[in-house]
Design a protein around this motif. Structure first.
Motif, PDB file in Angstrom:
ATOM      1  N   LYS A  77     -32.569   9.769 -37.319  1.00 19.99           N
ATOM      2  CA  LYS A  77     -33.903   9.290 -36.533  1.00 19.99           C
ATOM      3  C   LYS A  77     -33.403   7.845 -35.989  1.00 19.99           C
ATOM      4  N   ALA A  78     -32.766   6.896 -36.094  1.00 19.75           N
ATOM      5  CA  ALA A  78     -32.536   6.550 -34.508  1.00 19.75           C
ATOM      6  C   ALA A  78     -31.783   6.766 -33.270  1.00 19.75           C
ATOM      7  N   VAL A  79     -31.507   8.252 -33.252  1.00 25.44           N
ATOM      8  CA  VAL A  79     -31.241   8.407 -31.995  1.00 25.44           C
ATOM      9  C   VAL A  79     -31.703   9.648 -30.897  1.00 25.44           C
ATOM     10  N   LEU A  80     -32.159   9.537 -29.886  1.00 27.53           N
ATOM     11  CA  LEU A  80     -33.292  10.251 -29.448  1.00 27.53           C
ATOM     12  C   LEU A  80     -32.632  10.406 -27.968  1.00 27.53           C
ATOM     13  N   ALA A  96     -31.442  12.507 -18.251  1.00 30.87           N
ATOM     14  CA  ALA A  96     -30.971  12.737 -18.633  1.00 30.87           C
ATOM     15  C   ALA A  96     -29.794  12.423 -19.701  1.00 30.87           C
ATOM     16  N   ALA A  97     -30.505  11.196 -20.628  1.00 37.32           N
ATOM     17  CA  ALA A  97     -29.232  10.769 -21.738  1.00 37.32           C
ATOM     18  C   ALA A  97     -29.671  10.954 -22.842  1.00 37.32           C
ATOM     19  N   CYS A 127     -25.071   7.803 -24.068  1.00 38.16           N
ATOM     20  CA  CYS A 127     -24.203   8.581 -22.941  1.00 38.16           C
ATOM     21  C   CYS A 127     -24.717   9.489 -22.135  1.00 38.16           C
ATOM     22  N   HIS A 128     -25.136   9.683 -21.372  1.00 32.50           N
ATOM     23  CA  HIS A 128     -25.616  10.343 -20.162  1.00 32.50           C
ATOM     24  C   HIS A 128     -25.337  12.180 -20.614  1.00 32.50           C
ATOM     25  N   ALA A 171     -20.299  13.641 -24.545  1.00 30.51           N
ATOM     26  CA  ALA A 171     -21.492  14.246 -24.355  1.00 30.51           C
ATOM     27  C   ALA A 171     -20.348  15.607 -23.209  1.00 30.51           C
ATOM     28  N   THR A 172     -19.744  16.394 -24.022  1.00 25.57           N
ATOM     29  CA  THR A 172     -19.147  17.588 -22.979  1.00 25.57           C
ATOM     30  C   THR A 172     -20.004  18.725 -22.760  1.00 25.57           C
TER      31      THR A 172
END
Length: 387
Positions: A77-80, A96-97, A127-128, A171-172
């Motif tokens: 819930k802390a990530v968006l 986008a990030a 991360c982007h 992110a990959t």
């Protein structure tokens, strides 16, 4: 007791990005992203206190740019994620990030509205989803019911499937697909299907809706002229794996069975201007919300094409059986579709509607002037569905 009265919250900036927080199933929580050209943009965390019919808010700074799309991780819930505008070399690009809310926001929040704005926390960039090679991002979609490790971004005419590693700090791209054809092809919306083990995606570009198999990154169906004008939004029926709803600038909401794409199963024409947002209720798929730039939110009861057309759960296969079996069920007529309610609390274009992830009878709508309205399904209908 006015249980069904709307609760209204006004942001000081314009806004068009709204998400329900899906990883939080105890609190009724929505995330709103602002679109201000002059000031630093913000993410408002809106907690609805159901008992007291009150809104508590916390504000986080998003100084990267105006927010066009926002989405919460299904697992944390802390990530968006946000899609936001950034000017580089006099060109505006939508980036986008992935972000994390600071750990203190929960403890420091919910003071009186004026105190929290003096000292807003800033989001931490994880991360982007670096898509500069692929152009502007339209939206980021989390894998439904996933562990928060896979997201899809739609950028111009590319579908990009990302793996988020080491607590989302990297992110990959694990696979991608490109929309082929003439002209400037550009995705406007997409939805990751909760069915088929999360292997399918639906996208909208121009007037077309396409289905994709994410294992082979190939197209599996295409509804060429799904709408007379631009398709704005899509949503999958949570209980019927082949059913999809769409809405667009032709003022229509359409329902599709993607196995038979020549005709929609049904079409609604209740809005008088572009329809920006369509959402199935997660628990009761006959309940459908739409928001439009006619400033209205409409709640429809699409019971005839739901998983409970006769008032009880029906499997797709039950319905396709021959006419005879339907004769045996004399008296079993599908229930009638209807408009339950039209909500008129907005004075500007309604760009987003979302059901709460914690309370299936509660939903939020957001208009461009920064007005967020929280409403409930009328109590009489709720009991009719439940009993």
């Amino acid at each position: 007791m006015e249980d069904d009265a709307p609760v209204i919250y006004g942001l000081e900036f314009q806004a068009r990005a709204l998400a329900a927080q899906t990883a939080e199933t105890d609190a009724i929580r929505f995330l709103v992203g602002t679109q201000s050209l002059k000031f630093d943009n913000q993410i408002h965390i809106i907690d609805f206190d159901d008992e007291n019919n009150m809104i508590n808010k916390s504000v986080l700074l998003h100084d990267a740019g105006e927010i066009w799309h926002i989405s919460g991780s299904p697992a944390d819930k802390a990530v968006l994620t946000t899609c936001y505008n950034k000017t580089s070399e006099s060109r505006v690009l939508t980036c986008a990030a992935v972000w994390r809310m600071p750990p203190e926001w929960e403890s420091g929040s919910h003071e009186s509205p004026d105190d929290s704005s003096n000292n807003p926390q800033t989001l931490e960039l994880l991360c982007h989803l670096d898509n500069t090679a692929h152009g502007s991002a339209a939206c980021v979609l989390w894998e439904p019911m996933g562990d928060g490790k896979r997201v899809i971004s739609l950028a111009e005419n590319h579908v990009l499937l990302w793996d988020l590693q080491e607590s989302s700090s990297k992110a990959t791209i694990s696979s991608s697909a490109t929309l082929e054809g003439k002209g400037q092809l550009k995705f406007t919306a997409g939805k990751w299907s909760p069915h088929h083990n999360s292997t399918q995606l639906a996208t909208a570009n121009d007037t077309a809706i396409r289905g994709w198999d994410l294992r082979s990154m190939s197209q599996i169906y295409c509804i060429e002229n799904a709408h007379g004008q631009l398709v704005r939004d899509l949503d999958f029926n949570p209980n019927k794996q082949y059913y999809l709803s769409s809405c667009g600038d032709d003022c229509k909401v359409k329902f599709w069975d993607v196995r038979h794409i020549s005709e929609p199963v049904k079409s609604l024409e209740e809005h008088s201007h572009w329809v920006w947002s369509v959402r199935y209720n997660h628990s009761h798929d006959q309940l459908l919300l739409t928001g439009s730039s006619d400033s209205r939110v409409i709640l429809s009861n699409m019971v005839s094409i739901s998983s409970e057309p006769f008032g009880h759960l029906v499997d797709d296969d039950d319905l396709s059986d021959t006419e005879e079996s339907q004769q045996d069920d004399k008296g079993k007529e599908p229930l009638q579709d209807s408009i339950i309610s039209t909500y008129e609390e907005h004075e500007d274009s309604v760009y987003a509607v979302e059901w709460s992830a914690a309370d299936p009878w509660l939903f939020a709508s957001l208009s461009y002037d920064g007005r967020l309205v929280i409403n409930r399904v009328p109590r009489a209908l709720k009991y009719r569905i439940l009993l």
